[in-house]
Design a protein around this motif. Structure first.
Motif, PDB file in Angstrom:
ATOM      1  N   PRO A  81      13.845  -6.010   8.734  1.00 27.67           N
ATOM      2  CA  PRO A  81      13.473  -7.208   9.504  1.00 27.67           C
ATOM      3  C   PRO A  81      14.090  -8.482   8.947  1.00 27.67           C
ATOM      4  O   PRO A  81      14.501  -9.362   9.702  1.00 27.67           O
ATOM      5  CB  PRO A  81      11.939  -7.238   9.375  1.00 27.67           C
ATOM      6  N   GLU A  82      14.164  -8.571   7.622  1.00 29.59           N
ATOM      7  CA  GLU A  82      14.808  -9.741   7.025  1.00 29.59           C
ATOM      8  C   GLU A  82      16.297  -9.781   7.373  1.00 29.59           C
ATOM      9  O   GLU A  82      16.857 -10.853   7.626  1.00 29.59           O
ATOM     10  CB  GLU A  82      14.625  -9.723   5.514  1.00 29.59           C
ATOM     11  N   LYS A  83      16.928  -8.628   7.410  1.00 29.09           N
ATOM     12  CA  LYS A  83      18.342  -8.582   7.775  1.00 29.09           C
ATOM     13  C   LYS A  83      18.550  -9.026   9.226  1.00 29.09           C
ATOM     14  O   LYS A  83      19.502  -9.756   9.533  1.00 29.09           O
ATOM     15  CB  LYS A  83      18.885  -7.164   7.590  1.00 29.09           C
ATOM     16  N   GLN A 137       0.170   3.546  14.792  1.00 27.16           N
ATOM     17  CA  GLN A 137       0.210   2.417  15.730  1.00 27.16           C
ATOM     18  C   GLN A 137      -0.209   1.116  15.044  1.00 27.16           C
ATOM     19  O   GLN A 137       0.387   0.069  15.264  1.00 27.16           O
ATOM     20  CB  GLN A 137      -0.692   2.695  16.927  1.00 27.16           C
ATOM     21  N   SER A 138      -1.249   1.213  14.215  1.00 32.79           N
ATOM     22  CA  SER A 138      -1.682  -0.005  13.519  1.00 32.79           C
ATOM     23  C   SER A 138      -0.628  -0.477  12.525  1.00 32.79           C
ATOM     24  O   SER A 138      -0.371  -1.672  12.400  1.00 32.79           O
ATOM     25  CB  SER A 138      -3.008   0.247  12.796  1.00 32.79           C
ATOM     26  N   THR A 139       0.026   0.518  11.846  1.00 33.54           N
ATOM     27  CA  THR A 139       1.083   0.146  10.898  1.00 33.54           C
ATOM     28  C   THR A 139       2.254  -0.495  11.623  1.00 33.54           C
ATOM     29  O   THR A 139       2.822  -1.499  11.176  1.00 33.54           O
ATOM     30  CB  THR A 139       1.558   1.382  10.128  1.00 33.54           C
ATOM     31  N   THR A 140       2.633   0.121  12.774  1.00 32.45           N
ATOM     32  CA  THR A 140       3.727  -0.442  13.567  1.00 32.45           C
ATOM     33  C   THR A 140       3.376  -1.831  14.074  1.00 32.45           C
ATOM     34  O   THR A 140       4.202  -2.738  14.099  1.00 32.45           O
ATOM     35  CB  THR A 140       4.053   0.483  14.732  1.00 32.45           C
ATOM     36  N   GLY A 141       2.081  -1.968  14.469  1.00 31.17           N
ATOM     37  CA  GLY A 141       1.649  -3.282  14.926  1.00 31.17           C
ATOM     38  C   GLY A 141       1.705  -4.316  13.824  1.00 31.17           C
ATOM     39  O   GLY A 141       2.105  -5.459  14.050  1.00 31.17           O
ATOM     40  N   GLU A 142       1.325  -3.898  12.594  1.00 32.80           N
ATOM     41  CA  GLU A 142       1.414  -4.815  11.468  1.00 32.80           C
ATOM     42  C   GLU A 142       2.868  -5.187  11.177  1.00 32.80           C
ATOM     43  O   GLU A 142       3.173  -6.341  10.870  1.00 32.80           O
ATOM     44  CB  GLU A 142       0.776  -4.181  10.231  1.00 32.80           C
ATOM     45  N   ASP A 143       3.750  -4.164  11.268  1.00 35.76           N
ATOM     46  CA  ASP A 143       5.174  -4.454  11.052  1.00 35.76           C
ATOM     47  C   ASP A 143       5.697  -5.425  12.101  1.00 35.76           C
ATOM     48  O   ASP A 143       6.467  -6.336  11.787  1.00 35.76           O
ATOM     49  CB  ASP A 143       5.994  -3.154  11.097  1.00 35.76           C
ATOM     50  N   MET A 144       5.262  -5.208  13.336  1.00 33.51           N
ATOM     51  CA  MET A 144       5.717  -6.112  14.400  1.00 33.51           C
ATOM     52  C   MET A 144       5.172  -7.519  14.197  1.00 33.51           C
ATOM     53  O   MET A 144       5.879  -8.509  14.407  1.00 33.51           O
ATOM     54  CB  MET A 144       5.289  -5.578  15.769  1.00 33.51           C
ATOM     55  N   ASP A 145       3.883  -7.613  13.760  1.00 35.25           N
ATOM     56  CA  ASP A 145       3.310  -8.937  13.489  1.00 35.25           C
ATOM     57  C   ASP A 145       4.059  -9.627  12.356  1.00 35.25           C
ATOM     58  O   ASP A 145       4.360 -10.826  12.433  1.00 35.25           O
ATOM     59  CB  ASP A 145       1.829  -8.802  13.119  1.00 35.25           C
ATOM     60  N   ALA A 146       4.363  -8.837  11.307  1.00 37.66           N
ATOM     61  CA  ALA A 146       5.111  -9.418  10.189  1.00 37.66           C
ATOM     62  C   ALA A 146       6.498  -9.857  10.636  1.00 37.66           C
ATOM     63  O   ALA A 146       7.001 -10.911  10.230  1.00 37.66           O
ATOM     64  CB  ALA A 146       5.223  -8.398   9.047  1.00 37.66           C
ATOM     65  N   LEU A 147       7.110  -9.030  11.496  1.00 36.04           N
ATOM     66  CA  LEU A 147       8.431  -9.386  11.998  1.00 36.04           C
ATOM     67  C   LEU A 147       8.392 -10.641  12.849  1.00 36.04           C
ATOM     68  O   LEU A 147       9.244 -11.522  12.732  1.00 36.04           O
ATOM     69  CB  LEU A 147       8.998  -8.215  12.813  1.00 36.04           C
ATOM     70  N   LEU A 148       7.341 -10.735  13.706  1.00 39.84           N
ATOM     71  CA  LEU A 148       7.210 -11.924  14.546  1.00 39.84           C
ATOM     72  C   LEU A 148       6.963 -13.171  13.699  1.00 39.84           C
ATOM     73  O   LEU A 148       7.516 -14.240  13.980  1.00 39.84           O
ATOM     74  CB  LEU A 148       6.074 -11.733  15.551  1.00 39.84           C
TER      75      LEU A 148
END
Length: 246
Positions: A81-83, A137-148
């Protein structure tokens, strides 16, 4: 203006670095880092060279070198995500370079990081079973929140950079206006001085022409007097000669 040997070598190394960045070969990444470091040193020497290129050309060189450096910094970030966010920041900061080659590198890099991000997001779903679906799903959601959140922070940083760029551009515009005003004032003074010199030259020319006319008149009267004197002398001489003959 002729191109110096230093600028020719700089262009060759710059083109080679851009080609390596386009090829995206992981085996040659260490070589690209060395090339970019040497490229920065050559650019510094080129700025100090007395026969350097124009300001526009030097600005273009600086943008291309900065683009390659930021691209390598983005590639060395630890998470995907940082990249992705860094590649978008690099694209925004170098969007004014105007090179099709640079645009191609940007698109290829963004596509690569986006693909890696998709693979990372869906890797858990491919490897896990049905019982761990909610956890995934919750992990993916957390990743998406962190990415956003990261994207939001990057957008704020981009906005700050744009404001700083606008401020610098305004300062440069004010400085350019002051320089232009000084040049206009100097040109007006030169024009005024030229007009004064032209008027003085015309006055002196009129005086010289008047003196020339006076001199011509004096010589004309002198010649008339000489002619009359010669004529009278000839008449007297002829009369004297006649009396002697008688």
């Amino acid at each position: 203006m002729s191109i110096t040997r230093l600028e020719i070598n700089f262009r060759r190394l710059l083109n080679q670095c851009e080609q390596l960045a386009k090829d995206d070969d992981t085996k040659s990444s260490w070589r690209l880092d060395k090339y970019i470091s040497a490229l920065e040193d050559m650019f510094t020497d080129l700025e100090k060279h007395p026969a350097k290129a124009s300001e526009e050309q030097m600005a273009e060189y600086s943008k291309r070198v900065k683009f390659l450096k930021n691209l390598r910094m983005a590639d060395q970030l630890p998470t995907v995500p940082e990249k992705v966010a860094a590649s978008q920041l690099v694209s925004h900061s170098s969007s004014s370079s105007g090179s099709d080659f640079t645009t191609e590198i940007q698109q290829k890099t963004r596509a690569k990081y986006t693909s890696e991000l998709k693979e990372q997001l869906f890797q858990t779903e491919k490897d896990s079973g049905v019982r761990q679906r909610s956890t995934r799903q919750s992990t993916t959601g957390e990743d998406m929140d962190a990415l956003l959140k990261y994207h939001h922070s990057m957008q704020e940083k981009i906005a700050d950079d744009m404001l700083s760029l606008t401020k610098n551009l305004k300062e440069q515009t004010i400085l350019a206006n002051s320089i232009i005003k000084k040049d206009i004032k100097a040109a007006e003074q030169s024009q005024t001085l030229s007009d004064q010199n032209t008027a003085r030259l015309k006055t002196e020319s009129d005086k010289l022409q008047e003196h020339s006319k006076r001199a011509c008149k004096c010589w004309l009267w002198l010649m008339i007097i000489v002619v009359i004197s010669v004529f009278i002398a000839m008449v007297l001489f002829m009369k004297l000669m006649k009396k002697k003959s008688y």
